[in-house]
Design an enzyme around this catalytic site. Structure first.
Site, short mmCIF file in Angstrom:
data_model
loop_
_atom_site.label_atom_id
_atom_site.label_comp_id
_atom_site.label_asym_id
_atom_site.label_seq_id
_atom_site.Cartn_x
_atom_site.Cartn_y
_atom_site.Cartn_z
N TYR A 1 5.19 -37.91 8.32
CA TYR A 1 3.84 -38.47 8.37
C TYR A 1 3.37 -38.46 9.82
O TYR A 1 4.12 -38.81 10.72
CB TYR A 1 3.84 -39.90 7.83
CG TYR A 1 4.11 -39.95 6.35
CD1 TYR A 1 3.07 -40.02 5.44
CD2 TYR A 1 5.41 -39.90 5.87
CE1 TYR A 1 3.32 -40.05 4.07
CE2 TYR A 1 5.67 -39.93 4.51
CZ TYR A 1 4.62 -40.00 3.62
OH TYR A 1 4.86 -40.02 2.27
N HIS B 1 -0.64 -38.91 1.69
CA HIS B 1 0.43 -37.94 1.60
C HIS B 1 0.96 -37.55 2.99
O HIS B 1 0.26 -37.65 3.99
CB HIS B 1 -0.05 -36.68 0.87
CG HIS B 1 -0.44 -36.96 -0.54
ND1 HIS B 1 0.48 -37.19 -1.53
CD2 HIS B 1 -1.67 -37.07 -1.12
CE1 HIS B 1 -0.15 -37.42 -2.67
NE2 HIS B 1 -1.45 -37.36 -2.45
N LYS C 1 1.12 -28.81 2.57
CA LYS C 1 1.79 -29.34 3.75
C LYS C 1 2.10 -28.20 4.71
O LYS C 1 2.15 -27.05 4.31
CB LYS C 1 3.10 -30.04 3.36
CG LYS C 1 2.85 -31.24 2.44
CD LYS C 1 4.08 -31.98 2.13
CE LYS C 1 3.90 -33.04 1.08
NZ LYS C 1 2.67 -33.74 1.03
#
Length: 170
Positions: free
Chosen positions: A106, A116, A147
């Protein structure tokens, strides 16, 4: 704060563990206990935040050297080095197994409750061979779950170099 080694987990039953989980996002709550991975527990032990006890051995305190040996025996040393480095840089680091990577990462200031993760982290050593197909699958999975892939390469001197790998349409 006392913690107990139970197999592959370290369990904290102290009410102060709530702060570790809520503020710093360590572990996972299961009923009234905080369950930490071996890497999270070793990191907190190194920081002097917890004392790890072996309940099977009359509450013997497990030393840093014993935990380091356990991490090495479980073949987690390089992963731990990357975990520690990322935590020290202020990132929230969680497991990435369901994404085929070692970690989810994160951005600073974000946390699991805020949305997310931004990155999946794959840990490799400088001498490790990776096939083109495997490397391609790491990138494809990361892209497929929106991602970025952060490739953490640990060299022989135990320095870590990070590569941000992104999929680009030709």
């Amino acid at each position: 704060m006392d913690a107990e080694l139970v197999g592959e987990l370290v369990i904290i039953k102290d009410k102060k563990a709530v702060a570790l989980s809520e503020k710093s996002h360590y572990g996972k709550f299961n009923q009234d206990e905080l369950q930490l991975s071996l890497m999270e527990a070793f990191y907190l032990q190194e920081k002097g935040k917890i004392t790890i006890l072996d309940k099977k051995n009359q509450d013997k305190v497990i030393s840093l050297d014993e935990m380091r040996e356990l991490i090495q025996d479980k073949d987690l040393l390089y992963r731990y080095m990357v975990y520690k480095d990322l935590r020290n840089r202020g990132y929230i680091v969680k497991t990435g197994f369901k994404y085929g990577s070692e970690f989810r990462l994160y951005e600073r200031g974000k946390s699991p409750g805020d949305g997310h993760s931004d990155f999946v982290v794959k840990v490799v050593t400088e001498t490790q061979n990776i096939s083109v197909l495997d490397f391609s699958s790491y990138v494809r999975v990361a892209h497929g779950v929106n991602k970025k892939l952060l490739l953490a390469v640990v060299d022989d001197e135990q320095d870590i170099t990070y590569y941000n790998v992104e999929w680009t349409r030709p």
